[in-house]
Design a protein around this motif. Sequence first.
Motif, mmCIF file in Angstrom:
data_model
loop_
_atom_site.group_PDB
_atom_site.id
_atom_site.type_symbol
_atom_site.label_atom_id
_atom_site.label_comp_id
_atom_site.label_asym_id
_atom_site.label_seq_id
_atom_site.Cartn_x
_atom_site.Cartn_y
_atom_site.Cartn_z
ATOM 1 N N UNK A 197 -16.744 -9.123 3.042
ATOM 2 C CA UNK A 197 -16.903 -8.885 4.662
ATOM 3 C C UNK A 197 -17.702 -7.688 4.538
ATOM 4 N N UNK A 198 -18.496 -7.259 5.330
ATOM 5 C CA UNK A 198 -19.095 -6.183 5.605
ATOM 6 C C UNK A 198 -18.982 -5.720 6.948
ATOM 7 N N UNK A 199 -18.501 -4.479 7.663
ATOM 8 C CA UNK A 199 -18.610 -4.343 8.863
ATOM 9 C C UNK A 199 -19.423 -2.864 8.937
ATOM 10 N N UNK A 200 -20.262 -2.799 10.003
ATOM 11 C CA UNK A 200 -21.059 -1.691 10.255
ATOM 12 C C UNK A 200 -20.831 -0.760 11.158
ATOM 13 N N UNK A 201 -20.543 0.529 10.797
ATOM 14 C CA UNK A 201 -19.980 1.403 12.048
ATOM 15 C C UNK A 201 -20.763 2.906 12.034
ATOM 16 N N UNK A 202 -22.089 2.756 12.096
ATOM 17 C CA UNK A 202 -23.071 3.790 11.985
ATOM 18 C C UNK A 202 -23.839 3.805 13.294
ATOM 19 N N UNK A 203 -24.410 5.214 13.668
ATOM 20 C CA UNK A 203 -25.232 5.190 14.744
ATOM 21 C C UNK A 203 -26.891 4.397 14.286
ATOM 22 N N UNK A 204 -27.310 4.104 15.482
ATOM 23 C CA UNK A 204 -28.775 3.652 15.302
ATOM 24 C C UNK A 204 -29.777 4.977 15.494
ATOM 25 N N UNK A 205 -30.323 5.263 14.443
ATOM 26 C CA UNK A 205 -31.402 6.322 14.324
ATOM 27 C C UNK A 205 -32.690 5.959 13.773
ATOM 28 N N UNK A 206 -33.508 6.808 13.565
ATOM 29 C CA UNK A 206 -34.822 6.433 12.835
ATOM 30 C C UNK A 206 -34.511 5.981 11.068
ATOM 31 N N UNK A 207 -33.508 6.603 10.815
ATOM 32 C CA UNK A 207 -32.931 6.679 9.529
ATOM 33 C C UNK A 207 -32.377 5.240 9.274
ATOM 34 N N UNK A 208 -31.492 4.811 10.160
ATOM 35 C CA UNK A 208 -30.299 3.783 9.866
ATOM 36 C C UNK A 208 -31.247 2.432 10.418
ATOM 37 N N UNK A 209 -32.267 2.470 11.039
ATOM 38 C CA UNK A 209 -32.909 1.240 11.476
ATOM 39 C C UNK A 209 -33.414 0.237 10.546
ATOM 40 N N UNK A 210 -32.705 -0.786 10.403
ATOM 41 C CA UNK A 210 -32.870 -1.895 9.693
ATOM 42 C C UNK A 210 -32.417 -1.368 8.204
ATOM 43 N N UNK A 211 -31.374 -0.905 8.303
ATOM 44 C CA UNK A 211 -30.643 -0.488 7.029
ATOM 45 C C UNK A 211 -30.060 -1.567 6.246
ATOM 46 N N UNK A 212 -29.816 -2.603 7.050
ATOM 47 C CA UNK A 212 -29.336 -3.833 6.144
ATOM 48 C C UNK A 212 -30.909 -4.827 6.245
ATOM 49 N N UNK A 213 -31.188 -5.061 5.089
ATOM 50 C CA UNK A 213 -33.054 -5.706 4.880
ATOM 51 C C UNK A 213 -32.927 -6.692 3.891
ATOM 52 N N UNK A 228 -21.521 -6.873 12.735
ATOM 53 C CA UNK A 228 -22.179 -6.005 13.557
ATOM 54 C C UNK A 228 -21.886 -5.207 14.892
ATOM 55 N N UNK A 229 -21.073 -4.609 14.888
ATOM 56 C CA UNK A 229 -20.525 -4.011 16.354
ATOM 57 C C UNK A 229 -21.291 -2.600 16.564
ATOM 58 N N UNK A 230 -22.106 -2.331 15.781
ATOM 59 C CA UNK A 230 -22.798 -1.015 15.969
ATOM 60 C C UNK A 230 -24.219 -1.024 16.929
ATOM 61 N N UNK A 231 -25.174 -1.448 16.288
ATOM 62 C CA UNK A 231 -26.477 -1.879 17.108
ATOM 63 C C UNK A 231 -27.328 -2.944 16.263
ATOM 64 N N UNK A 232 -27.925 -3.776 17.057
ATOM 65 C CA UNK A 232 -28.534 -4.836 16.689
ATOM 66 C C UNK A 232 -29.707 -4.579 15.717
ATOM 67 N N UNK A 233 -30.401 -3.259 15.568
ATOM 68 C CA UNK A 233 -31.510 -2.951 15.160
ATOM 69 C C UNK A 233 -31.245 -2.460 13.814
ATOM 70 N N UNK A 234 -29.774 -2.445 13.380
ATOM 71 C CA UNK A 234 -29.418 -1.907 12.033
ATOM 72 C C UNK A 234 -29.627 -2.967 11.012
ATOM 73 N N UNK A 235 -29.786 -4.309 11.586
ATOM 74 C CA UNK A 235 -30.190 -5.615 10.733
ATOM 75 C C UNK A 235 -31.577 -5.757 10.828
#
Length: 391
Positions: A197-213, A228-235
Amino acid sequence: MLTINTFNAISQRGLSLIEEDLNYYLNGSGDPDGILVRSKNLHDFEFPESVKAIARAGAGVNNIPIDECTEKGIVVFNTPGANANAVKELVLANLIASSRNLFSAVGWAQTLQEHGDDVAAVVEAKKKEFVGSEIKGKKLGVVGLGAIGVLVANDALALGMDVVAYDPFISVDAAWRLSRDVNRAMHIDEVWAECDFVTLHIPLTDKTNRLVNGSSFNKMKEGMTILNFSRGELVDESTLGQALESGTVGKYVTDFPNPRVLSMKNVVPVPHLGASTVESEENCAVMATKQLKTYLETGNIKHAVNLPDVELPYSGKMRLTVMHKNIPNMVGQITTALSGFAVNIADMINRSKATWAYTMIDLDHVLTEEEQAGLKQKIESIEGVVSVRLI
Ligand SMILES: NC(=O)c1ccc[n+]([C@@H]2O[C@H](COP(=O)([O-])OP(=O)(O)OC[C@H]3O[C@@H](n4cnc5c(N)ncnc54)[C@H](O)[C@@H]3O)[C@@H](O)[C@H]2O)c1
Ligand SMILES: O=C(O)[C@H](O)COP(=O)(O)O
């Protein structure tokens, strides 16, 4: 009188701190001095010139144009940690619910009424299709060890999970709160390779956008559940669908459903409920309102995202506050401007955060209206100054 306008449903516990204060209008017709907001997107909002501060009753500030606000002299606050427990509880609930196939099983059971007296037999015949697995002994990856990530990591250990976490920018405070039994990942790829399992707890910024790709999916342990309880755009949703189809990602639990994600298989959509508890909404609203009022009344800053914490006891005579670029000779130019007004400096403070800084100077007496206007004009004309207040 000061005016605070609100967007979204802000808890009454916070609003009453404004309603019961005779110095304030809440959602008045005049131009607002402050704004209280939750998730409303303010990127296309025209900020009236009167706005001095915005308080986000919550953690994520990606709905606020921070750089634009800073350039306009608007201080932006959030409420660090105020909703962390609510998110942690929902993440743990979903860890267990997803590994026990709970939502699909309950959804199926809710359709059984037509079987009448045979319901029990139908249940016993079908339940093998919902066999799950236990989280005890499984490996959880936590990406981001801030207010939420630390709580999740520590409590997952208590539930018998093996926890590995990745946060190259962890704060000293968070490190103190983190259990020593949490293993440290030196690179995010270790999390993809090893975890169930992986759980994301980081802010959405230009650097973290689509961190999971796509590249993360290629390295992933087969069948991993992503929460993903952080922001949709991280994935990266353009590669997520294929990863779910192929079984690389076993389940994607997201607090941010959208049409594209809803069309994918093995998605567990949660309607952005992470912070939606009575307790969390109260905590956030009270903290945001207090920070906003303190800034409007005294100039003191606590928990701004675009300026450092800056606090001086307020003597109540007259205080000059200046928000400016963090460049040489600003304090010199501000005190030179003051020297033309025969006023002594009782106290002063200057603090910076990255490219911006904030100076507060307490004066030993109250300037006349005319003097105030003259001083304000002089300081506003200094290159790099974006806001000047006399309180
Ligand atoms: N679903 C909800 O309702 C809900 C509620 C609260 C917060 N959130 C989201 O969760 C996020 C985290 O909240 P928080 O209160 O824990 O914030 P926080 O600021 O306390 O923690 C964020 C952590 O992420 C780390 N980080 C930043 N970039 C990273 C990276 N590239 N790799 C690894 N770690 C990184 C930081 O060092 C920090 O420790 C918020 O920004 C918000 O988007 C969602
Ligand atoms: O970043 C946050 O704090 C959460 O996403 C909560 O958002 P909400 O205040 O709209 O529930």
